[in-house]
Design an enzyme around this catalytic site. Structure first.
Site, PDB file in Angstrom:
ATOM      1  N   GLU A 292       0.822  -1.216   0.000  1.00 38.61           N
ATOM      2  CA  GLU A 292       0.000   0.000   0.000  1.00 38.61           C
ATOM      3  C   GLU A 292       0.858   1.270   0.000  1.00 38.61           C
ATOM      4  OE1 GLU A 292      -2.796  -0.666   3.249  1.00 38.61           O
ATOM      5  OE2 GLU A 292      -4.122  -1.705   1.850  1.00 38.61           O
ATOM      6  N   ASP A 371      -8.463  -8.968   3.478  1.00 39.26           N
ATOM      7  CA  ASP A 371      -8.212  -7.948   4.481  1.00 39.26           C
ATOM      8  C   ASP A 371      -9.299  -7.901   5.551  1.00 39.26           C
ATOM      9  OD1 ASP A 371      -7.139  -5.812   5.809  1.00 39.26           O
ATOM     10  OD2 ASP A 371      -7.743  -4.300   4.349  1.00 39.26           O
ATOM     11  N   GLU A 399     -12.736  -2.782  12.018  1.00 39.63           N
ATOM     12  CA  GLU A 399     -12.737  -1.980  10.791  1.00 39.63           C
ATOM     13  C   GLU A 399     -13.879  -2.350   9.839  1.00 39.63           C
ATOM     14  OE1 GLU A 399      -9.062  -2.152   8.589  1.00 39.63           O
ATOM     15  OE2 GLU A 399      -9.872  -0.993   6.920  1.00 39.63           O
TER      16      GLU A 399
HETATM   17  C1  GCU Z   1      -6.218  -2.254   5.729  1.00 36.69           C
HETATM   18  C2  GCU Z   1      -6.585  -0.985   6.412  1.00 36.69           C
HETATM   19  C3  GCU Z   1      -5.449   0.006   6.404  1.00 36.69           C
HETATM   20  C4  GCU Z   1      -4.174  -0.657   6.932  1.00 36.69           C
HETATM   21  C5  GCU Z   1      -3.890  -1.921   6.171  1.00 36.69           C
HETATM   22  C6  GCU Z   1      -2.737  -2.739   6.754  1.00 36.69           C
HETATM   23  O1  GCU Z   1      -6.098  -2.044   4.353  1.00 36.69           O
HETATM   24  O2  GCU Z   1      -7.711  -0.416   5.797  1.00 36.69           O
HETATM   25  O3  GCU Z   1      -5.820   1.093   7.207  1.00 36.69           O
HETATM   26  O4  GCU Z   1      -3.100   0.198   6.834  1.00 36.69           O
HETATM   27  O5  GCU Z   1      -5.012  -2.766   6.222  1.00 36.69           O
HETATM   28  O6  GCU Z   1      -3.020  -3.757   7.370  1.00 36.69           O
HETATM   29  O7  GCU Z   1      -1.587  -2.405   6.581  1.00 36.69           O
END
Ligand code: GCU
Length: 685
Positions: A292, A371, A399
């Site tokens: 990400e 996720d 979440e």
């Molecule tokens: C999910 C979550 C993010 C987090 C990511 C992770 O995508 O929405 O906020 O950073 O997981 O586990 O790194």
């Protein structure tokens, strides 16, 4: 929370043991050490439970070793007269303990013996829990316990500006305005809560390490980090930090973060050296790399093993470990590209690297391949690398499961994951056996989870969400505990022992995950949530996005074809027998059907219903269940203090309104797509 104790010891059967609660015999330990914490907790717990402060004395000066609680560490306490043999005690691992009552007519005593200081502390908390939940009966106690997993951690997703990523309970208890709240009593309280359920490690900053957080491993913040570590150490909890893989660049000290560059290696060695000079028992680094948009070794044409090993070498001289996350996938996907499947990514990236990681690296693998959805299959990567240490990552923060506005007790979900039979070494190769290191000879292994707390008075936003933090600790201590037993234990400790209260809250918790699933995500499909926020329905919110999260609904059908025969081939990542079960429509379990298959709306489930009728029915029923839960909660008025009663009532009403929205949006969407009416003719818009 669950440690308030006040007046919770019932008199039933107590008479015989009452004298024991007057004195605690123990050889004192180091100041600030875990042994002293344990004795302090024991004394104050007993005082709160019985109303009398026990005298704490050391064995040498004790006149009467009978009629007391004898607490200590096996090997350092005299065992004579305590009904514990050294041979038996020495079988226990480091964190194990024995609680035993000795009944010599009218001369009774109670022994709490830990294999180590930590073992003693866990024994003390267990003893107090037993007193709170069951009291002490005629027969007293005979308990021998040890944890299933060596590492039982939590990850805070707290940022130094005081926000908490995916936090639903206020601001951070750790940071405000880019400073650590190093002396905050809240941190000590948190350490107590965690230790009471057996947590032994914590990473105190978000895995997304921003600019200021990159400096946590520098002189700027290390003195404060050391203070926080002291607080946790007293409760047997090791401190870890999330680090920025591009640290040397971000801090402007080097022009590269290439893991094979000797200057970069030296930089991290220097950092590790400094961290350990402040925190001698520092746990290690938690890393989100090439995930990400976070930096990582890919920038330099290196792989995850190169990156993790470089950090591992820096920590090795001090006994530190690297927790390297496997949440790696392409978050810039083109939705038109039907061949890329996000579910396959972690396995594809990491599996080929088996055997290449240092012994002090642990791969941290999310419980599912996507996720933390309300329902996912178990990650096929877990256990698939026999020569690489593993730990499983769960999400306690809700979440995707109602954000602590809805009740969603997740212990039953985690239990399903831990019980899943990977069949990797034949039938009976369960996730919990892998995480315990019983299958592959891992040097390090265990479990971790994203925490759900903040600075709200009640810690978790919703009072009932405390049960997830409690339940995580208890289940990870002993994955064979029943979810219902955990729910009931928590309820008794938190709300007291009134039968109607215990039955209603336990019942609500136990059906809450299924309820949430029924009005949100049918049959394993997932992701029909408001983008970014992940609260409330938005069926197509992620459908044409770059995140790789699709349901592929059209006018004829829905679901993601992940089969080898006609789909993305994801099923092949499982052991052959499991792969066959998922590949085949006839054997794929209903609850995961749309995760593995694209089917027509009129496809018949094992339950006998069509997919579309299942969607309608579960969404109507889900709302009815929330209505019933609210009604039974309201029947507790007068049995629960007003503040908590009002709070939970407010949240439950909000949950009901939101559940109705889910019902109507999902039903309407699929009715309009499919044109198929509800058999029961209920209102769909
Ligand atoms: C999910 C979550 C993010 C987090 C990511 C992770 O995508 O929405 O906020 O950073 O997981 O586990 O790194």
């Amino acid at each position: 929370a669950w440690l308030h104790y006040e007046g919770q010891l019932s008199n039933k059967g107590l008479a015989k043991w009452a004298d024991c609660f007057r004195s605690i015999i123990c050889i004192p330990g180091e100041r600030g050490g875990v042994l002293n914490t344990a004795i302090g907790e024991l004394a104050s717990g007993i005082e709160a439970l019985t109303g009398n402060k026990p005298e704490v004395t050391d064995a040498a000066s004790a006149v009467d070793r009978k009629r007391c609680i004898a607490a200590g560490i096996i090997g350092a306490m005299p065992l004579d007269g305590l009904a514990i043999s050294l041979a038996e005690a020495e079988q226990l691992p480091d964190e194990g303990f024995i609680i035993r009552t000795i009944d010599n007519g009218d001369l009774c005593s109670i022994a709490i013996a830990g294999r180590s200081e930590r073992g003693l502390m866990y024994g003390v908390f267990h003893f107090l829990r037993l007193l709170q939940t069951e009291g002490i009966g005629e027969n007293g106690f005979n308990v021998v316990e040890q944890p299933a997993f060596r590492l039982r951690m939590l990850n805070q997703w707290d940022n130094m500006d005081g926000s908490v990523e995916r936090g639903y309970a206020g601001r951070s208890i750790f940071y405000r305005n880019y400073e650590l709240l190093a002396r905050s009593p809240r941190i000590k309280d948190y350490a107590r809560l965690l230790a009471s359920v057996g947590i032994n490690g914590i990473a105190i900053n978000n895995v997304n390490v921003h600019r200021q957080e990159t400096k946590l491993i520098t002189e700027r913040y290390l003195p404060d980090v050391a203070r926080v570590a002291d607080t946790f150490r007293a409760y047997g909890i090791r401190l870890y930090l999330s680090v920025n893989f591009a640290g040397p660049l971000e801090l402007g000290e080097l022009d590269t973060a290439d893991p094979l560059d000797p200057r970069v290696q030296a930089w991290w060695k220097e950092r590790a050296n400094e961290v350990y000079s402040y925190v001698p028992d520092f746990g290690g680094f938690l890393v989100k790399a090439d995930s990400e948009n976070r930096p990582g070794p890919f920038t330099y044409g290196r792989d995850h093993a190169d990156g993790a090993n470089m950090l591992a070498d820096a920590l090795a001289p001090y006994g530190g470990i690297v927790l390297w996350r496997c949440f790696v996938y392409n978050c810039q996907q083109d939705w038109r590209d039907r061949s890329t499947d996000r579910a396959k990514a972690a396995y594809d990236h990491f599996r080929p690297l088996d055997g290449r990681f240092r012994d002090n690296v642990i791969l941290q693998i999310k419980n599912g391949p996507m996720d933390f959805q309300v329902r996912e299959p178990v990650s096929p990567l877990f256990g698939a690398m026999p020569n690489t240490n593993h730990m499983m990552e769960f999400q306690v923060t809700q979440e995707y499961t109602g954000q602590q506005r809805h009740v969603c007790f997740l212990v039953p979900q985690w239990k399903e994951v831990l019980d899943f039979d990977t069949r990797l070494k034949g039938e009976g190769t369960r996730v919990k056996d892998l995480a315990a290191g019983k299958v592959h000879p891992y040097t390090h292994c265990g479990v971790t989870a994203v925490s759900n707390i903040g600075d709200d008075d009640n810690w978790t936003g919703h009072h009932l969400a405390q049960s997830n933090l409690y339940g995580y600790g208890r289940l990870m201590w002993n994955p064979d505990l029943e979810a219902e037993a955990i729910a009931e234990e928590w309820t008794r400790q938190t709300f007291g022992g009134d039968a109607a209260v215990v039955e209603t809250i336990t019942g609500w918790l136990m059906e809450s995950w299924g309820t949430y699933e029924s009005y949100t995500a049918p049959l394993g499909v997932g992701w029909m949530v408001t983008p970014h926020y992940h609260y409330g329905p938005d069926v197509d919110g992620y459908e044409y996005s770059k995140w790789g999260t699709y349901h592929f609904a059209d006018w004829k059908g829905i679901g993601v074809d992940r089969t080898q025969a006609t789909g993305t081939g994801y099923t092949a990542q499982y052991e052959a027998e499991n792969a066959r079960v998922y590949e085949n429509l006839a054997t794929c379990p209903d609850e995961l059907l749309l995760f593995f298959h694209h089917v027509p709306y009129i496809h018949k489930l094992h339950s006998g219903k069509t997919v579309i009728q299942h969607i309608y029915d579960t969404h109507f029923e889900g709302v009815q269940r929330v209505e019933a839960q609210l009604a039974s909660w309201l029947s507790l008025e007068g049995k629960i203090d007003e503040e908590r009663f009002r709070h939970v009532t407010g949240r439950a009403k909000e949950q009901l309104e939101n559940a109705k929205l889910w019902r109507d949006v999902i039903n309407t969407y699929f009715y309009r797509k499919s044109g198929i009416s509800d058999e029961q003719g209920r209102t769909i818009y």
